[in-house]
Design a protein around this motif. Sequence first.
Motif, PDB file in Angstrom:
ATOM      1  N   LEU A   1       0.822  -1.202   0.000  1.00  0.00           N
ATOM      2  CA  LEU A   1       0.000   0.000   0.000  1.00  0.00           C
ATOM      3  C   LEU A   1       0.862   1.262   0.000  1.00  0.00           C
ATOM      4  O   LEU A   1       1.933   1.300   0.595  1.00  0.00           O
ATOM      5  N   SER A   2       0.354   2.299  -0.672  1.00  0.00           N
ATOM      6  CA  SER A   2       1.016   3.598  -0.630  1.00  0.00           C
ATOM      7  C   SER A   2       0.692   4.279   0.696  1.00  0.00           C
ATOM      8  O   SER A   2      -0.137   3.794   1.475  1.00  0.00           O
ATOM      9  N   ALA A   3       1.335   5.427   0.965  1.00  0.00           N
ATOM     10  CA  ALA A   3       1.093   6.145   2.208  1.00  0.00           C
ATOM     11  C   ALA A   3      -0.366   6.563   2.327  1.00  0.00           C
ATOM     12  O   ALA A   3      -0.975   6.467   3.400  1.00  0.00           O
ATOM     13  N   ALA A   4      -0.943   7.026   1.203  1.00  0.00           N
ATOM     14  CA  ALA A   4      -2.349   7.443   1.222  1.00  0.00           C
ATOM     15  C   ALA A   4      -3.272   6.261   1.468  1.00  0.00           C
ATOM     16  O   ALA A   4      -4.259   6.357   2.203  1.00  0.00           O
ATOM     17  N   GLN A   5      -2.945   5.121   0.861  1.00  0.00           N
ATOM     18  CA  GLN A   5      -3.770   3.927   1.051  1.00  0.00           C
ATOM     19  C   GLN A   5      -3.672   3.419   2.486  1.00  0.00           C
ATOM     20  O   GLN A   5      -4.664   2.945   3.039  1.00  0.00           O
ATOM     21  N   ARG A   6      -2.483   3.517   3.072  1.00  0.00           N
ATOM     22  CA  ARG A   6      -2.330   3.096   4.466  1.00  0.00           C
ATOM     23  C   ARG A   6      -3.156   3.978   5.395  1.00  0.00           C
ATOM     24  O   ARG A   6      -3.775   3.491   6.349  1.00  0.00           O
ATOM     25  N   LEU A   7      -3.163   5.287   5.134  1.00  0.00           N
ATOM     26  CA  LEU A   7      -3.957   6.191   5.958  1.00  0.00           C
ATOM     27  C   LEU A   7      -5.442   5.870   5.836  1.00  0.00           C
ATOM     28  O   LEU A   7      -6.166   5.805   6.839  1.00  0.00           O
ATOM     29  N   ALA A   8      -5.909   5.656   4.606  1.00  0.00           N
ATOM     30  CA  ALA A   8      -7.321   5.329   4.394  1.00  0.00           C
ATOM     31  C   ALA A   8      -7.675   3.993   5.042  1.00  0.00           C
ATOM     32  O   ALA A   8      -8.733   3.844   5.657  1.00  0.00           O
ATOM     33  N   ALA A   9      -6.766   3.009   4.901  1.00  0.00           N
ATOM     34  CA  ALA A   9      -7.024   1.692   5.493  1.00  0.00           C
ATOM     35  C   ALA A   9      -7.092   1.786   7.007  1.00  0.00           C
ATOM     36  O   ALA A   9      -7.933   1.154   7.651  1.00  0.00           O
ATOM     37  N   GLY A  10      -6.194   2.580   7.605  1.00  0.00           N
ATOM     38  CA  GLY A  10      -6.207   2.741   9.056  1.00  0.00           C
ATOM     39  C   GLY A  10      -7.501   3.349   9.555  1.00  0.00           C
ATOM     40  O   GLY A  10      -8.053   2.929  10.578  1.00  0.00           O
ATOM     41  N   GLU A  11      -8.026   4.336   8.832  1.00  0.00           N
ATOM     42  CA  GLU A  11      -9.284   4.970   9.225  1.00  0.00           C
ATOM     43  C   GLU A  11     -10.450   4.010   9.073  1.00  0.00           C
ATOM     44  O   GLU A  11     -11.369   3.987   9.908  1.00  0.00           O
ATOM     45  N   LEU A  12     -10.435   3.209   8.009  1.00  0.00           N
ATOM     46  CA  LEU A  12     -11.523   2.256   7.802  1.00  0.00           C
ATOM     47  C   LEU A  12     -11.512   1.155   8.867  1.00  0.00           C
ATOM     48  O   LEU A  12     -12.559   0.774   9.393  1.00  0.00           O
ATOM     49  N   LEU A  13     -10.316   0.651   9.173  1.00  0.00           N
ATOM     50  CA  LEU A  13     -10.220  -0.443  10.133  1.00  0.00           C
ATOM     51  C   LEU A  13     -10.541  -0.001  11.548  1.00  0.00           C
ATOM     52  O   LEU A  13     -10.880  -0.813  12.399  1.00  0.00           O
ATOM     53  N   ALA A  14     -10.454   1.297  11.803  1.00  0.00           N
ATOM     54  CA  ALA A  14     -10.770   1.801  13.137  1.00  0.00           C
ATOM     55  C   ALA A  14     -12.244   1.628  13.469  1.00  0.00           C
ATOM     56  O   ALA A  14     -12.622   1.571  14.642  1.00  0.00           O
ATOM     57  N   VAL A  15     -13.094   1.529  12.439  1.00  0.00           N
ATOM     58  CA  VAL A  15     -14.538   1.370  12.670  1.00  0.00           C
ATOM     59  C   VAL A  15     -15.037   0.010  12.195  1.00  0.00           C
ATOM     60  O   VAL A  15     -16.244  -0.220  12.107  1.00  0.00           O
ATOM     61  N   ARG A  16     -14.126  -0.913  11.906  1.00  0.00           N
ATOM     62  CA  ARG A  16     -14.529  -2.237  11.408  1.00  0.00           C
ATOM     63  C   ARG A  16     -15.247  -3.035  12.488  1.00  0.00           C
ATOM     64  O   ARG A  16     -14.732  -3.195  13.590  1.00  0.00           O
TER      65      ARG A  16
END
Length: 280
Positions: free
Chosen positions: A21-36
């Motif tokens: 993942l790119s830096a932007a994708q990692r940030l988006a993934a982290g935000e999504l997983l926080a509410v999984r």
Amino acid sequence: MSMMAEAARPVGVSVQDWARLSAAQRLAAGELLAVRPAAISVTRWLAMSEAGRRAALLQGGAAPEGCGPEIPVAPARGALRAGTLHLVEAAGDAEAPRATLIRGYQARGEAGPRKAASVVDVFDRMEVAALRARKPLGLSALQIATGRQYRTLVERQAAGAVKLSSLEGRTGGSGRGLDVTDLRLAEARQLAAMRGRIGDGAALAVRRVRPSARGGVAASIIRDRVLVDMVCLEDMDLSAVLEAHGWSVRTGSLDTLRTALAASLDRMGTYLGEWVKKGA
């Protein structure tokens, strides 16, 4: 991958997938997983559309059927489970308790009484996983109750004093209301004693397990107190605890960790039983 990027990797995402993942994708993934929701796997959650994730959050935040329509949908609250309340009382002999059904509220036109709703926690998820795998949970009802009591005490102490001068419902032999400060001090002593019973032993020690079995040199020692806090307070299952310490999720490590957790809860529960008998 840099150490900073590795530290930001969410639990449940493999090192290989995170590295792609790119830096932007990692940030988006982290935000999504926080509410999984815990019931949905990391891979499935990241692959879902935005509409699908929104629908899953709303569905997960709804109360189970039979608990009544007044409970609002609240995704941040977490999933709820329905249950029937029972009052456990001694039937002439303290060694032979009797469970009495407590009927819930029944509105006009409803076929039966409503069920109680409680937030699903890590112990509920572990029980469901054990049922699906057709394996024993490995934790007794008393051990689970001890873990939940420990969490309640920690939360009550962290919340601070309530704005009341006394609790009239908590009276002693003299009929005097129990002062809130006295109650908080008693609970603080109980919490400290339970933590003392946990001890500072190692649930999983690196030196006792060969590197190939623990997942490499990055694995760190898992202390009993850390294990109890991660499960009971941070709502993490045993697999997540292993991954957070750099361990591979293996059956042997899971079994060892489960045994250590059960032993710690037993030690805590022993004090809890003594505390209740004293009428503290």
